[in-house]
Structures are given as structure tokens and as C-alpha cells.
Design an enzyme around this catalytic site. Structure first.
Site, PDB file in Angstrom:
ATOM      1  N   ASN A   1       0.857  -1.181   0.000  1.00 18.74           N
ATOM      2  CA  ASN A   1       0.000   0.000   0.000  1.00 18.74           C
ATOM      3  C   ASN A   1       0.898   1.238   0.000  1.00 18.74           C
ATOM      4  OD1 ASN A   1      -2.102   1.834   0.241  1.00 18.74           O
ATOM      5  ND2 ASN A   1      -2.185   1.645   2.479  1.00 18.74           N
ATOM      6  N   ILE A   2       1.136   1.798  -1.162  1.00 13.52           N
ATOM      7  CA  ILE A   2       1.994   2.970  -1.280  1.00 13.52           C
ATOM      8  C   ILE A   2       1.111   4.208  -1.170  1.00 13.52           C
ATOM      9  CG2 ILE A   2       3.681   4.177  -2.711  1.00 13.52           C
ATOM     10  CD1 ILE A   2       4.104   1.456  -4.165  1.00 13.52           C
TER      11      ILE A   2
ATOM     12  N   CYS B   1      15.517   5.371   2.584  1.00 16.72           N
ATOM     13  CA  CYS B   1      14.652   4.510   3.375  1.00 16.72           C
ATOM     14  C   CYS B   1      15.569   3.527   4.092  1.00 16.72           C
ATOM     15  CB  CYS B   1      13.596   3.832   2.503  1.00 16.72           C
ATOM     16  SG  CYS B   1      14.250   2.977   1.036  1.00 16.72           S
TER      17      CYS B   1
END
Length: 210
Positions: free
Chosen positions: A120-121, A145
Site C-alpha cells: 500500500n503505497i 529509506c
């Protein structure tokens, strides 16, 4: 600034020069600590260790995996003003101290590190991160990240759409960093990402088509 082609970027990932300092990538952890801590002298030049998957994205914009203490000396050579951190976890104390001592501002956009098929971006979060990237007052800037592959790759890929890169070049760049971990869901997200709502924002650095 003219964007480097894929071969130029590959060469830059291997050995680059920043402020007349030779940077050597892909050192083992033990060698990396020696290089950063003891500043090994080789041919009269100091060696510094960049973070995992470090590369230049554009003038004043860099990308990488999570930097640790062995990478701090290298990051100082970039003269960073800002760091975009794309993970939800609290930034480590050592990293916060590094930012404070070097006057670097932290922008955190916590995106969960999902694995396919449960990916789920968050579209809105990517947009907010891009606004920071596009503001040259935040440059020089590092996007990272954990591994510098998926979340960082999505932000950079959407930036490339704003720069009018073709999808094949966007995917090629993404895959070079993600390698065997490349995700179809990430590439689908980049393909469908609507840049029309961001075209009013100034893009004062490279905007070349690929």
C-alpha cells in the site's frame, strides 16, 4: 544540469569524487569502519564510505539506504541541508545528533515497508515528499529509506515523471537499485502516478526527457 545516462550513473555508484575526496563503495562492514573512523590514506587521499545504494539523482539531490555512523564522514562532504527519511521508525539517536551538529533538517514521511502482494503505497505521502525535493531551499538533500530500493525508488521514479522521463527509463533506474527485489506493484504505482496536480510546482533543476 544535464542528467547522466544510465552508464554514467553506474560509474558514479562505483567511484565518485566529492570535494576532491575519493569515495569507495561496496566495502565490507569492517573495512567501512576503518575507512570512516581511521581515515585510511591511500595515494595521499582520504577514503570515505557512502551509505548502501548511494547515488546522485540530480544536482543537489542524492539517494541511498539508511546511513549509519560509518557513513557520517562521507555525508559531511555533501554539505547536506536536508534529509528525507521514508520509514515510520524513530530516527536513531546517533543520526539525530549528526543532523543537529551539522545543521541538517529532517523530513520524515513514514511509509510502511510492505511486501508483495500486500503493498500500500500512500499517494499523498509521496506527493508531500516530492514537494520537499522540488524546493531547492532544501538542497543539497538526501532521500533514503532502509535499503534505498523500494520506497526511495518510488519517490525518485515519480520525480522522474515530473522530469518527463519515459517509463522504460524510469523502470530501468528503479530496477538497477532494486535488482532481484524489484516489485511489480512499485512500477505500477509509478506508472499510474498522476503528476498533473503537481505541474504548478517549480522544477528548477534538470528536466530532461529520457
Amino acid at each position: 544540469m544535464k542528467l547522466e545516462n544510465s552508464h554514467d550513473t553506474d560509474d558514479m555508484c562505483k567511484t565518485i569524487e566529492v570535494a576532491s575526496v575519493v569515495v569507495v563503495d561496496h566495502l565490507s562492514p569492517s573495512k567501512a569502519l576503518v575507512a570512516a573512523g581511521d581515515e585510511l590514506d591511500r595515494d595521499g587521499e582520504e577514503l570515505f564510505t557512502p551509505p548502501l545504494n548511494f547515488a546522485m539523482v540530480d544536482n543537489g539531490v542524492f539517494r541511498s539506504g539508511f546511513p549509519d555512523t560509518a557513513n557520517f564522514a562521507f555525508l559531511q562532504t555533501l554539505g547536506l541541508r536536508s534529509i528525507i527519511y521514508l520509514c515510520p521508525e524513530t530516527y536513531p539517536e546517533a543520526n539525530n545528533e549528526f543532523l543537529k551538529s551539522n545543521g541538517i533538517k529532517l523530513f520524515q514521511f513514514g511509509i510502511e515497508g510492505y511486501k508483495e502482494p500486500f503493498v500500500n503505497i500512500p499517494d499523498d505521502t509521496i506527493r508531500e515528499a516530492l514537494k520537499v525535493v522540488l524546493d531547492v531551499r532544501n538542497h543539497p538533500l538526501l532521500i533514503h529509506c532502509k535499503r534505498g530500493k523500494h520506497r526511495t525508488g518510488c519517490v525518485v521514479g515519480c520525480l522522474r515523471k515530473l522530469q518527463k522521463w519515459c517509463l522504460s527509463s524510469i523502470f530501468d533506474e528503479y530496477q538497477r537499485f532494486a535488482a532481484a527485489k524489484a516489485r511489480v506493484s512499485d512500477q505500477r504505482f509509478m506508472e499510474l502516478f498522476d503528476v498533473s496536480t503537481m505541474k504548478h510546482l517549480p522544477i528548477s533543476f534538470s528536466c530532461s526527457k529520457r
